[in-house]
Design an enzyme around this catalytic site. Structure first.
Site, PDB file in Angstrom:
ATOM      1  N   PRO A  84       0.457 -24.996  50.343  1.00  0.00           N
ATOM      2  CA  PRO A  84       1.550 -25.545  51.156  1.00  0.00           C
ATOM      3  C   PRO A  84       1.959 -24.570  52.254  1.00  0.00           C
ATOM      4  O   PRO A  84       1.981 -23.355  52.055  1.00  0.00           O
ATOM      5  CB  PRO A  84       2.686 -25.733  50.136  1.00  0.00           C
ATOM      6  CG  PRO A  84       2.023 -25.756  48.800  1.00  0.00           C
ATOM      7  CD  PRO A  84       0.820 -24.881  48.914  1.00  0.00           C
ATOM      8  N   GLY A  85       2.276 -25.112  53.424  1.00  0.00           N
ATOM      9  CA  GLY A  85       2.804 -24.301  54.511  1.00  0.00           C
ATOM     10  C   GLY A  85       1.773 -23.645  55.388  1.00  0.00           C
ATOM     11  O   GLY A  85       2.127 -22.840  56.252  1.00  0.00           O
ATOM     12  N   THR A  86       0.485 -23.978  55.222  1.00  0.00           N
ATOM     13  CA  THR A  86      -0.552 -23.331  56.031  1.00  0.00           C
ATOM     14  C   THR A  86      -0.829 -24.057  57.337  1.00  0.00           C
ATOM     15  O   THR A  86      -1.638 -23.578  58.133  1.00  0.00           O
ATOM     16  CB  THR A  86      -1.860 -23.215  55.231  1.00  0.00           C
ATOM     17  OG1 THR A  86      -2.201 -24.503  54.695  1.00  0.00           O
ATOM     18  CG2 THR A  86      -1.708 -22.225  54.091  1.00  0.00           C
ATOM     19  N   GLY A  87      -0.200 -25.214  57.562  1.00  0.00           N
ATOM     20  CA  GLY A  87      -0.341 -25.892  58.853  1.00  0.00           C
ATOM     21  C   GLY A  87      -1.334 -27.030  58.871  1.00  0.00           C
ATOM     22  O   GLY A  87      -1.891 -27.338  59.930  1.00  0.00           O
ATOM     23  N   LYS A  88      -1.550 -27.700  57.744  1.00  0.00           N
ATOM     24  CA  LYS A  88      -2.521 -28.803  57.700  1.00  0.00           C
ATOM     25  C   LYS A  88      -2.057 -29.981  58.556  1.00  0.00           C
ATOM     26  O   LYS A  88      -2.832 -30.536  59.339  1.00  0.00           O
ATOM     27  CB  LYS A  88      -2.733 -29.239  56.245  1.00  0.00           C
ATOM     28  CG  LYS A  88      -3.297 -28.137  55.357  1.00  0.00           C
ATOM     29  CD  LYS A  88      -3.549 -28.631  53.957  1.00  0.00           C
ATOM     30  CE  LYS A  88      -2.269 -28.918  53.198  1.00  0.00           C
ATOM     31  NZ  LYS A  88      -1.463 -27.704  52.961  1.00  0.00           N
ATOM     32  N   THR A  89      -0.798 -30.365  58.410  1.00  0.00           N
ATOM     33  CA  THR A  89      -0.276 -31.480  59.212  1.00  0.00           C
ATOM     34  C   THR A  89      -0.243 -31.119  60.687  1.00  0.00           C
ATOM     35  O   THR A  89      -0.551 -31.949  61.553  1.00  0.00           O
ATOM     36  CB  THR A  89       1.135 -31.850  58.716  1.00  0.00           C
ATOM     37  OG1 THR A  89       1.090 -32.141  57.318  1.00  0.00           O
ATOM     38  CG2 THR A  89       1.667 -33.062  59.462  1.00  0.00           C
ATOM     39  N   HIS A 122      14.877   3.078  35.690  1.00  0.00           N
ATOM     40  CA  HIS A 122      13.848   2.044  35.535  1.00  0.00           C
ATOM     41  C   HIS A 122      13.006   1.907  36.811  1.00  0.00           C
ATOM     42  O   HIS A 122      11.767   1.957  36.761  1.00  0.00           O
ATOM     43  CB  HIS A 122      14.526   0.706  35.200  1.00  0.00           C
ATOM     44  CG  HIS A 122      13.575  -0.415  34.939  1.00  0.00           C
ATOM     45  ND1 HIS A 122      13.268  -0.861  33.677  1.00  0.00           N
ATOM     46  CD2 HIS A 122      12.854  -1.191  35.793  1.00  0.00           C
ATOM     47  CE1 HIS A 122      12.396  -1.850  33.760  1.00  0.00           C
ATOM     48  NE2 HIS A 122      12.137  -2.073  35.041  1.00  0.00           N
ATOM     49  N   GLU A 123      13.675   1.736  37.953  1.00  0.00           N
ATOM     50  CA  GLU A 123      12.941   1.560  39.210  1.00  0.00           C
ATOM     51  C   GLU A 123      12.222   2.850  39.620  1.00  0.00           C
ATOM     52  O   GLU A 123      11.139   2.794  40.211  1.00  0.00           O
ATOM     53  CB  GLU A 123      13.898   1.110  40.315  1.00  0.00           C
ATOM     54  CG  GLU A 123      14.578  -0.236  40.062  1.00  0.00           C
ATOM     55  CD  GLU A 123      13.584  -1.359  39.848  1.00  0.00           C
ATOM     56  OE1 GLU A 123      12.456  -1.276  40.384  1.00  0.00           O
ATOM     57  OE2 GLU A 123      13.914  -2.322  39.125  1.00  0.00           O
ATOM     58  N   HIS A 130       8.871   2.868  37.872  1.00  0.00           N
ATOM     59  CA  HIS A 130       7.882   2.039  38.574  1.00  0.00           C
ATOM     60  C   HIS A 130       7.317   2.777  39.788  1.00  0.00           C
ATOM     61  O   HIS A 130       6.090   2.840  39.991  1.00  0.00           O
ATOM     62  CB  HIS A 130       8.539   0.733  39.042  1.00  0.00           C
ATOM     63  CG  HIS A 130       8.784  -0.260  37.963  1.00  0.00           C
ATOM     64  ND1 HIS A 130       7.817  -0.643  37.065  1.00  0.00           N
ATOM     65  CD2 HIS A 130       9.905  -0.980  37.641  1.00  0.00           C
ATOM     66  CE1 HIS A 130       8.323  -1.546  36.235  1.00  0.00           C
ATOM     67  NE2 HIS A 130       9.594  -1.758  36.561  1.00  0.00           N
TER      68      HIS A 130
END
Length: 637
Positions: free
Chosen positions: A233-238, A454-455, A458
């Site tokens: 979705p959202g890649t510009g097919k239409t 915690h961060e 990471h």
């Protein structure tokens, strides 16, 4: 010889008068207006008539229900006892009210069916009852309220529903809902579509066939009947489909797959026939069906509604039409979907949708082009580097990049800036990836310290493991629905494969936060839940799908239905024994435990760096990747 009157009959005059009044009322109310406004007013009028007639009908029914039906003998007894206050006597009924039985009570309306009684009038006069005698029956009101009003209500409701479903064009046009793009509309061309160079190249051939269909026919070939655009979705097919119509300069018939399916049986097939009939009359042209999966789902599923499936009937009609029309007339059928896995095989065979063009997520250069397209009318500050923005948005599709540019503009306006700066783009990307900042969600000192540790775990593990992606930003500001902090990593380059070492490093990075908490506080917290889920998923994929277990060997275990472009997984088919399931669990646990042991050694060895990074994060709340690297270098020296 009798003379004929020059004057119309009274009924005719009455009809003409009422018709003139109706036409004048329509004109004054704007009901004759064309377009959406006229349609809206006519629909509102039908709705108002429905409400008025429904109210009258309910009031009449309420009035009837209020009257308590009593036996005729009880009525005579009430008359004899002087409890009747007033009565209305007709040939069919006697109705009226009874006096209150006790002080403070109200009168009781009643109705009864009488017997023929000549002495009733005398008895009523004797007891001082006010009564009225009405000759004839109320057949007219019964006809109105019991027959005409319900029929009119049903007719108005049916008409209103049909007009809503057909866009206000009447019931007979319910099978004709195809919209043709007006010639006066702004044309979309390939210049308005950034990226997708391979897809545009293939679509240019479709344009050539539309503009000059005899070129391929001279070589004995035929133009492709159908082109299917697939991708996330959202890649510009239409947008690509509209660009093809704009480049070719031909009419563009646009309809969504869901518009074929309505309440009435047979509507979908009728709309398919009407769509192709309009296309033949306007050839050369393009038919574009968006969200094809709404009608193109594979047949053979569960039977619904007594054995008739409207969706299958619509699909069968579409297959027939695509087989039946002549490709030489210059009609190109295009469709788009992000679920090609569920489409019917007959729809995808050669001769129907001959070409499948993948419109995938844009790469780095395509993202730069898309950002330039969406920011060409924006005021950008001098420090904005769209290539850097593109590097920080891996995995973003065109719609995401357009949203990021717009969010950056909103943030700049909120800060009363004259131009959009790089910091605005950074804030917009953070908002899209991690959600908006929750400044009202205040953490106490103990929680803030734990989140910082915690961060920091990471970030520190990500910088130390050999294949970890560079840390771009670390934050302990709560964001989104539940995140209390996040560590953002950005890849140096686009990658399409992951090695076994890279997957193990990802597991280590995910376990870094929980292990850091255990090292500093002696216990972990619920904040590591999502990290454990992701780490377990990677480990199970390595064992079951990628063959990265020496015990189980290079085999795959379990078959899961996946929608590749939607990142959705269906139910898993278990094709292994209980003994194999135990081995899989043991191998997954082994990978996680090895990752934990590895992370403990890293953080224990770099405990000073961990404490300094956590302190810096508590102080600043947001730390850049450069600051993280500086802390590591300082601790190492």
């Amino acid at each position: 010889m009798a003379k004929h009157s020059q004057h119309s009959s009274p009924p005719r005059k009455l009809f003409d008068t009422l018709n003139d009044l109706w036409q004048r009322a329509k004109s004054e109310a704007g009901l004759s207006a064309e377009g959406p406004e006229g349609t809206r007013r006519r629909n509102n009028l039908i709705l108002y008539l429905l409400l008025v007639l429904s109210t009258l009908y309910l009031l009449n029914g309420y009035q009837t229900l209020r009257n308590e039906e009593i036996p005729y003998s009880e009525f005579l007894k009430a008359v004899a006892e002087g409890r009747v206050e007033q009565a209305v006597v007709t040939e069919q009924t006697i109705s009226g009210t009874l006096k209150p039985e006790a002080e403070g009570e109200s009168t009781r309306p009643f109705i009864t069916v009488p017997l023929w009684n000549h002495e009733l009038a005398a008895e009523l006069e004797k007891k001082g009852v006010k009564y009225t005698v009405r000759y004839g029956s109320n057949w007219f009101s019964s006809l109105i309220f019991n027959w005409i009003v319900p029929i009119v209500l049903l007719t108005l409701f049916w008409t209103w529903m049909a007009r809503r479903m057909t866009g206000g064009r009447g019931f007979l046009s319910i099978g004709k809902k195809t919209r043709i793009q007006a010639d006066t509309a702004a044309k979309v061309t390939f210049g308005d579509v950034a990226g997708a160079d391979e897809a545009k190249q293939e679509l240019r051939e479709t344009i050539e066939f539309l503009q000059n269909p005899t070129r391929i026919q001279s070589l004995g070939g035929r133009m492709p009947k159908g082109v299917l655009l697939v991708g996330p979705p959202g890649t510009g097919k239409t947008l690509l489909a509209r660009a093809v119509a704009g480049e070719a300069g031909v009419p563009f018939f646009n309809i969504s797959g869901s518009e074929f399916i309505e309440l009435f049986v047979g509507v979908g097939a009728a709309r398919v026939r009407d769509l192709f009939e309009q296309a033949r009359q306007n050839a050369p042209c393009i038919i574009f069906i968006d969200e094809l999966d709404a009608i193109g789902r594979s047949r053979g599923g569960p039977v619904v509604m007594g054995g008739h499936d409207e969706r299958e009937q619509t699909l069968n009609q579409l297959l027939t039409e695509m087989d039946g029309f002549d490709p030489s007339v210059g009609v190109a059928v295009m469709a788009a979907t992000n679920r090609p896995e569920i489409l019917d095989k007959a729809l995808l065979r050669s001769g129907r949708f001959d070409r499948q063009i993948v419109v995938d997520k844009p790469g780095l250069e395509d993202r730069v082009s898309i950002l330039k397209l969406h920011t060409r009318k924006m005021k950008l500050a001098a420090d904005v580097d769209l290539r850097v923005v593109a590097q920080r948005t891996p995995g973003f599709v065109g719609a995401d990049l357009a949203n990021a540019a717009n969010e950056a503009a909103i943030i700049a306006v909120r800060a009363n800036k004259a131009a959009i700066g790089m910091a605005d783009f950074e804030a917009a990307i953070d908002r899209i990836l991690a959600g908006p900042e929750k400044k009202s969600r205040l953490l106490n000192d103990a929680e803030k310290h734990r989140v910082a540790v915690h961060e920091s775990g990471h970030a520190l593990v990500a910088e130390i493991v050999p294949t970890g992606q560079p840390v771009h930003k670390v934050s302990i500001i709560p964001r989104g629905a539940a995140a209390l902090g996040f560590t953002l990593q950005l890849p140096v380059e686009e990658k399409f494969l992951s090695t076994e070492q890279e997957l193990k490093d990802q597991i280590a990075i995910l376990l870094g936060g929980r292990t850091a908490e255990e090292l500093v506080f002696g216990e972990s917290s619920s904040g590591a839940q999502n990290d454990l889920e992701k780490a377990s998923e990677i480990a199970r994929t390595m064992v079951c799908s990628l063959g990265m277990s020496k015990v189980l060997g290079p085999l795959t275990y379990g078959r899961r239905q996946q929608l590749a472009y939607l990142s959705v997984e269906g139910a898993e088919e278990r094709n292994f024994s209980e003994e194999t399931a135990r081995l899989i669990d043991n191998e997954v646990r082994k990978l996680i435990e090895e990752g934990l042991q590895r992370v403990r050694e890293i953080l224990t060895h770099h405990r000073v760096t961990l404490d300094r990074l956590a302190a810096l994060l508590r102080e600043k709340e947001v730390v850049s990747g450069e600051d993280v690297k500086a802390v590591i270098r300082e601790a190492a020296s």
